[in-house]
Structures are given as C-alpha cells and as structure tokens.
Scaffold this active site. Sequence first.
Site, PDB file in Angstrom:
ATOM      1  N   HIS A   1       0.935  -1.371  -0.055  1.00 46.76           N
ATOM      2  CA  HIS A   1      -0.011   0.143   0.000  1.00 46.76           C
ATOM      3  C   HIS A   1       0.808   1.180  -0.144  1.00 46.76           C
ATOM      4  CE1 HIS A   1      -3.790   2.124   0.688  1.00 46.76           C
ATOM      5  NE2 HIS A   1      -3.337   2.694   1.766  1.00 46.76           N
TER       6      HIS A   1
ATOM      7  N   HIS B   1       9.248   4.211 -15.130  1.00 53.88           N
ATOM      8  CA  HIS B   1      10.156   5.407 -15.098  1.00 53.88           C
ATOM      9  C   HIS B   1      11.283   5.264 -14.136  1.00 53.88           C
ATOM     10  CE1 HIS B   1       6.621   7.559 -16.844  1.00 53.88           C
ATOM     11  NE2 HIS B   1       6.111   7.148 -16.066  1.00 53.88           N
TER      12      HIS B   1
END
Length: 428
Positions: free
Chosen positions: A17, A135
């Site tokens: 999370h 990225h």
Amino acid sequence: MAKTVAYFYDPDVGNFHYGTGHPMKPHRLSLTHSLVLHYGLYKKMIVFKPYQASQHDMCRFHSEDYIDFLQRVSPNNMQGFTKSLNAFNVGDDCPVFPGLFEFCSRYTGASLQGATQLNNKICDIAINWAGGLHHAKKFEASGFCYVNDIVIGILELLKYHPRVLYVDIDIHHGDGVQEAFYLTDRVMTVSFHKYGNYFFPGTGDMYEVGAESGRYYCLNVPLRDGIDDQSYRHLFQPVIKQVIDFYQPTCIVLQCGADSLGCDRLGCFNLSIRGHGECVQYVKSFNIPLLVLGGGGYTVRNVARCWTYETSLLVDETISEELPYSEYFEYFAPDFTLHPDVSTRIENQNSRQYLDQIRQTIFENLKMLNHAPSVQIHDVPSDILSYERTDEPDPEERGSEDNYSRPEASNEFYDGDHDNDKESDVEI
C-alpha cells in the site's frame, strides 16, 4: 499452433500500500488475478509464484547506493535518511511505505523469471501484470516506480537475443527504459504517449531518436489528448509493422499501461478496453517471443478488466461479457461487465493531418536504420534462475494463510471515482 503462456503472480503483491490518497494501488493486481481465476483463464497457462529479485539482480541496472538505500529505509527510520530521500527522489510521488523493498523484489523477480523462461524456450509468452514500472532510473525513483523491472528483464533477454524490441502503450512516456538503452542498437524502444502541456515526465518528443550506436533505435510517438481507438490504430499498426520489418527483433517486451484507457484518473486518452487489447493482439500476431508487463492504470476496476481481457487474448480464449462473481464483485458496479463504456467528453485533438505528419516523420527515421544490426554473441553468462519447478500449487486453491503473509490494507477499499481510500478525501 497454440502458444505456451507462463503467468507470474505473487499472492502478496496486491497487499502492499503506497499510502492513503496515493493513486498507485497494487490492490489492482488482486482484482486482476481474481478475474483471471474466476474466468478460468489460469487453466490455459502455466502459473508460477515468482522468484524474488535480490539486491544483486537489481544492481544489474541500478546503482548499489540506491538499492542499498531502498533496502534499508522504512517509515520508522526515514527521518535519518533526509539527504538520501532527496538524492534518490523518494518522497511524495514515490513514498516510503512498509515493505517497499519486498514489493520491488516481488514485481522485479517476476519480470526477470519471465525473461529467463523465454530465453530457455519454456514459454512463448510470459505475463507479469505486476511489472512494467518504466520510469525508474539508474540512480533514482520516479513516477511511482522504484526499480525498473523492464530494464532488468531486457538485460536478461540480451544474453540470448541479439535484438529486443520494447513497445510501450502507457499514457506516460517510457523514459526510464529509453534512457537505459539510448546508446545501443541491441534494444529498440518504441513509446506511444501523451506529450505536451507539461504532462509527466515531459520527455518523449519525436526528435529524441537515440545517440551513438543507438541513433534511430529510439522511436517516440507523441500524442495529444482524447485519442480514440481508430486514431490509435491508424498509427500503432503501421508503425509496429514497419519497426518489426526493419529491426527484425528476436524478442518483444510489451508494456501495457492501462492509464491510456478513457476514464483513467490520471489519463486524458479515450481508448476502450477493446482498443487497448487490439494493440496486444497485434503485437502477439507476429509470433515473436513476448514478455507482457503491466504499468500505469489508476481507475482500478478498469485496469483489472483490461488486463484480464488481454490475458484472454494472449491465451486465445473468448470470455463472457458478464463478469464472473468474485470476492471483488462490488468493484465493478453498476454494470458488472467486461467492456463498459469508458469514453469521455474529452475531444480528440489528434487530427488526421497531425497523425499523418507523425507517421511520415517516423517512417523517415526508420529509413535511417541499418536493417537488423548484427551482433557478436560472446559466451552466454549463466542464467540467474534455474527451475525444474514441479511443486506449483493449484491456483484454484487459496492455500493456507501462510502463503499470504501480508494482510490487505484496511483502507484499500473505496467508492466512486473521487474517493481514493475510505480514509481520504483527497481528489486525484
């Protein structure tokens, strides 16, 4: 002839999370896997619980200092890492969260194992929806990505394959992969993405073409807001066909970021799930060994639909429009279908004239390529992984709780498009 498809899924990977209000939700992987199971698609694949990548594996691309930092930092001790947090771009977009290194290890290990299986001809297609974090840079995190599993997977493929083609259909430019292979002709990178108006990451102009040995082996397709299935197809298919004809890759890596769908929280394109899947189907049709990865995608229910549909295409299985009942069924309200209308009112700013101009420039650049560069292959380094795996668990069975060491985050459920978590009122 039927393809052998390997599917990599770690039962814990969806329970990490990033934090309350953060748009990146690994939980989408649990939703995707649940649909794959309930549609019975796992029966058409070899299912693997993947290898976990080591620091050594990650350092094949990343710097040791950066990977050492990722392993040591945690929410409890990050106050002592202020300088490193800044140096390695870890903070807001790329937060420190519990189990950060373990999360990176799990999604990276799956991509690495997929590459190794392709190298050893164990499968024709390898799928890791947890991967595709395009990225991440050699020395730093970027855009929700910490470890660049794509680059690490491609480096493994290059042990056996003279030429690897990388194709990226995420709405964001695949800058980390482009940068890693900018100077070589062993990897050709092709990225279709939104460009302009300061859209992240700000790179991916048509005139970024590679340098030195890699000149013209980098191809960017900059798109404007609102592109639809027809316009995308008008560019994607002829460009990919020309690239494959010229470059003759012996393996393809396809990043399937689902933020290029209409209605994505962070996106501004207008692709349908079928239109996105058409790209996957088209790349598959060339019958070249294929590593399929996830990527972006921030409207969780549509990401799960999209990657499930694409799994069905990869295994040549037709699945019903009505979603099967599962533990996550309520996420797919109100229609509970595989292909809801995801179109938006965003106007398609990609005129036929603009698309034709891009196509012409790209084809001119392709003419500058040497046809299929040859490469001198030296002794092949040993494989990172060897697997005589005969102990695969039945994917239909949940198994004991011991297999699920990380509980689902309690604030991972949300309602509607503007509620990111039940504890957050932050709009993304």
